[in-house]
Design a protein around this motif. Sequence first.
Motif, mmCIF file in Angstrom:
data_model
loop_
_atom_site.group_PDB
_atom_site.id
_atom_site.type_symbol
_atom_site.label_atom_id
_atom_site.label_comp_id
_atom_site.label_asym_id
_atom_site.label_seq_id
_atom_site.Cartn_x
_atom_site.Cartn_y
_atom_site.Cartn_z
ATOM 1 N N TRP A 184 83.044 12.047 -13.733
ATOM 2 C CA TRP A 184 83.636 11.156 -12.732
ATOM 3 C C TRP A 184 82.506 10.523 -11.944
ATOM 4 C CZ3 TRP A 184 83.515 10.038 -7.625
ATOM 5 C CH2 TRP A 184 84.550 9.260 -7.114
ATOM 6 N N SER A 185 82.608 9.212 -11.691
ATOM 7 C CA SER A 185 81.629 8.492 -10.881
ATOM 8 C C SER A 185 82.371 7.558 -9.948
ATOM 9 C CB SER A 185 80.693 7.659 -11.761
ATOM 10 O OG SER A 185 80.010 8.460 -12.670
ATOM 11 N N GLY A 186 81.897 7.443 -8.723
ATOM 12 C CA GLY A 186 82.506 6.553 -7.748
ATOM 13 C C GLY A 186 81.834 6.724 -6.404
ATOM 14 N N THR A 187 82.616 6.556 -5.342
ATOM 15 C CA THR A 187 82.100 6.744 -3.986
ATOM 16 C C THR A 187 82.979 7.738 -3.236
ATOM 17 O OG1 THR A 187 83.374 4.891 -3.095
ATOM 18 C CG2 THR A 187 81.133 4.407 -3.876
ATOM 19 N N ALA A 188 82.432 8.238 -2.136
ATOM 20 C CA ALA A 188 83.123 9.234 -1.323
ATOM 21 C C ALA A 188 83.293 8.713 0.109
ATOM 22 C CB ALA A 188 82.338 10.543 -1.336
ATOM 23 N N PRO A 189 84.324 7.874 0.354
ATOM 24 C CA PRO A 189 84.516 7.355 1.700
ATOM 25 C C PRO A 189 85.128 8.368 2.674
ATOM 26 C CG PRO A 189 86.230 6.526 0.267
ATOM 27 C CD PRO A 189 85.260 7.298 -0.597
ATOM 28 N N GLY A 190 85.789 9.372 2.157
ATOM 29 C CA GLY A 190 86.472 10.348 3.008
ATOM 30 C C GLY A 190 85.680 11.636 3.156
ATOM 31 N N ARG A 191 86.413 12.753 3.097
ATOM 32 C CA ARG A 191 85.797 14.073 3.239
ATOM 33 C C ARG A 191 86.150 14.929 2.022
ATOM 34 N NH1 ARG A 191 83.429 15.901 7.326
ATOM 35 N NH2 ARG A 191 84.201 18.013 7.062
ATOM 36 N N TYR A 215 97.098 14.354 -4.704
ATOM 37 C CA TYR A 215 96.638 13.012 -5.049
ATOM 38 C C TYR A 215 96.529 12.115 -3.821
ATOM 39 C CZ TYR A 215 96.521 14.104 -9.938
ATOM 40 O OH TYR A 215 96.193 14.657 -11.144
ATOM 41 N N GLU A 216 97.422 12.270 -2.859
ATOM 42 C CA GLU A 216 97.308 11.476 -1.634
ATOM 43 C C GLU A 216 95.999 11.793 -0.912
ATOM 44 O OE1 GLU A 216 101.016 12.466 0.254
ATOM 45 O OE2 GLU A 216 102.060 10.800 -0.739
ATOM 46 N N THR A 217 95.630 13.054 -0.860
ATOM 47 C CA THR A 217 94.363 13.460 -0.249
ATOM 48 C C THR A 217 93.182 12.969 -1.073
ATOM 49 O OG1 THR A 217 95.381 15.415 0.741
ATOM 50 C CG2 THR A 217 92.987 15.448 0.504
ATOM 51 N N LEU A 218 93.238 13.192 -2.371
ATOM 52 C CA LEU A 218 92.154 12.793 -3.268
ATOM 53 C C LEU A 218 91.855 11.303 -3.157
ATOM 54 C CD1 LEU A 218 90.273 13.743 -5.651
ATOM 55 C CD2 LEU A 218 92.090 12.906 -7.163
ATOM 56 N N PHE A 219 92.897 10.471 -3.151
ATOM 57 C CA PHE A 219 92.697 9.029 -3.127
ATOM 58 C C PHE A 219 92.162 8.547 -1.785
ATOM 59 C CE2 PHE A 219 96.178 8.565 -6.585
ATOM 60 C CZ PHE A 219 95.289 9.020 -7.538
ATOM 61 N N GLY A 220 92.310 9.326 -0.726
ATOM 62 C CA GLY A 220 91.684 9.005 0.548
ATOM 63 C C GLY A 220 90.227 9.429 0.605
ATOM 64 N N ASP A 221 89.878 10.443 -0.173
ATOM 65 C CA ASP A 221 88.523 11.003 -0.124
ATOM 66 C C ASP A 221 87.566 10.376 -1.131
ATOM 67 O OD1 ASP A 221 89.111 12.756 1.924
ATOM 68 O OD2 ASP A 221 89.604 14.422 0.584
ATOM 69 N N LEU A 222 88.090 9.923 -2.269
ATOM 70 C CA LEU A 222 87.254 9.354 -3.335
ATOM 71 C C LEU A 222 87.740 7.946 -3.657
ATOM 72 C CD1 LEU A 222 87.068 12.425 -5.748
ATOM 73 C CD2 LEU A 222 85.390 11.719 -4.032
ATOM 74 N N ALA A 223 86.828 7.056 -4.000
ATOM 75 C CA ALA A 223 87.201 5.668 -4.292
ATOM 76 C C ALA A 223 86.347 5.116 -5.430
ATOM 77 C CB ALA A 223 87.024 4.805 -3.037
ATOM 78 N N PHE A 280 86.379 17.699 -0.417
ATOM 79 C CA PHE A 280 86.063 19.125 -0.422
ATOM 80 C C PHE A 280 85.419 19.552 0.898
ATOM 81 C CE2 PHE A 280 85.858 17.141 -4.554
ATOM 82 C CZ PHE A 280 86.961 17.736 -5.144
ATOM 83 N N GLY A 281 85.813 18.878 1.996
ATOM 84 C CA GLY A 281 85.340 19.231 3.332
ATOM 85 C C GLY A 281 83.979 18.674 3.701
ATOM 86 N N LEU A 282 83.390 17.852 2.848
ATOM 87 C CA LEU A 282 82.070 17.279 3.112
ATOM 88 C C LEU A 282 82.216 15.809 3.513
ATOM 89 C CD1 LEU A 282 80.350 18.812 0.008
ATOM 90 C CD2 LEU A 282 79.974 19.521 2.363
ATOM 91 N N ASP A 283 81.437 15.376 4.474
ATOM 92 C CA ASP A 283 81.493 13.992 4.933
ATOM 93 C C ASP A 283 80.868 13.079 3.888
ATOM 94 O OD1 ASP A 283 81.807 11.748 6.436
ATOM 95 O OD2 ASP A 283 80.327 12.275 7.956
ATOM 96 N N GLY A 284 81.691 12.250 3.261
ATOM 97 C CA GLY A 284 81.208 11.397 2.190
ATOM 98 C C GLY A 284 80.425 10.179 2.669
ATOM 99 N N ARG A 285 80.817 9.622 3.791
ATOM 100 C CA ARG A 285 80.157 8.443 4.380
ATOM 101 C C ARG A 285 79.974 7.308 3.362
ATOM 102 N NH1 ARG A 285 76.649 12.578 6.504
ATOM 103 N NH2 ARG A 285 74.893 11.709 5.339
ATOM 104 N N ILE A 299 78.740 18.285 -6.392
ATOM 105 C CA ILE A 299 79.330 17.569 -5.243
ATOM 106 C C ILE A 299 78.611 17.977 -3.969
ATOM 107 C CG2 ILE A 299 81.402 17.285 -3.858
ATOM 108 C CD1 ILE A 299 82.961 17.728 -6.572
ATOM 109 N N PHE A 300 78.448 19.271 -3.740
ATOM 110 C CA PHE A 300 77.759 19.759 -2.535
ATOM 111 C C PHE A 300 76.329 19.238 -2.480
ATOM 112 C CE2 PHE A 300 80.423 23.856 -1.715
ATOM 113 C CZ PHE A 300 81.493 23.069 -1.347
ATOM 114 N N GLN A 301 75.636 19.263 -3.607
ATOM 115 C CA GLN A 301 74.257 18.806 -3.642
ATOM 116 C C GLN A 301 74.133 17.350 -3.201
ATOM 117 O OE1 GLN A 301 71.551 20.684 -4.191
ATOM 118 N NE2 GLN A 301 70.243 18.915 -3.816
ATOM 119 N N GLN A 302 75.075 16.528 -3.641
ATOM 120 C CA GLN A 302 75.023 15.100 -3.330
ATOM 121 C C GLN A 302 75.490 14.757 -1.926
ATOM 122 O OE1 GLN A 302 76.445 12.647 -6.848
ATOM 123 N NE2 GLN A 302 76.786 14.746 -7.598
ATOM 124 N N LEU A 303 76.344 15.590 -1.337
ATOM 125 C CA LEU A 303 76.944 15.252 -0.041
ATOM 126 C C LEU A 303 76.569 16.202 1.090
ATOM 127 C CD1 LEU A 303 80.582 14.320 -1.143
ATOM 128 C CD2 LEU A 303 78.608 12.803 -0.854
#
Length: 139
Positions: free
Chosen positions: A87-94, A57-65, A96-101, A133-137
């Motif tokens: 699930w809908s939101g934004t991906a500020p982190g990485r 959860y600590e990792t998840l909350f850094g990667d998704l917002a 599943f290893g993908l740069d969310g930006r 997820i991969f398709q979008q990021l």
Amino acid sequence: MALSRAQMDAKLDEHFSYEMNDDVDGVLATLTPDVEHDVVGWPAGPVRGRDGVRPFYETLFGDLAEGRVESLRRYYGEGFMVDDSLWSGTAPGRPFGLDGRGRPLSFRLLHVLEFAESGEIKRENVWLDVAAIFQQLKD
């Protein structure tokens, strides 16, 4: 005594509300102390106990917002529930290893949950639509 559908719904909705607020301790409080937590495909694999779950959860909350979960369908049995959600939101982190930006992201989730007689979640098994997820990021 088996939990009612309403009791299972309430516990999962509580769990999701803590997730939406990035509240690790709140999420962990919805789980039994000896919970089995398995996010299929997560590199650490299945873990046991609240302390084992915390890093996920600590990792998840850094990667998704800004996450929101919309339950599409729920199926019930004695002491368990299957929840099909979006699930809908934004991906500020990485995630599943993908740069969310900070890009928008949405994907399906499937939870299989077992409940203790106390009402806490004793087993959480999660499948994610990794292809979406991969398709979008991917870029």
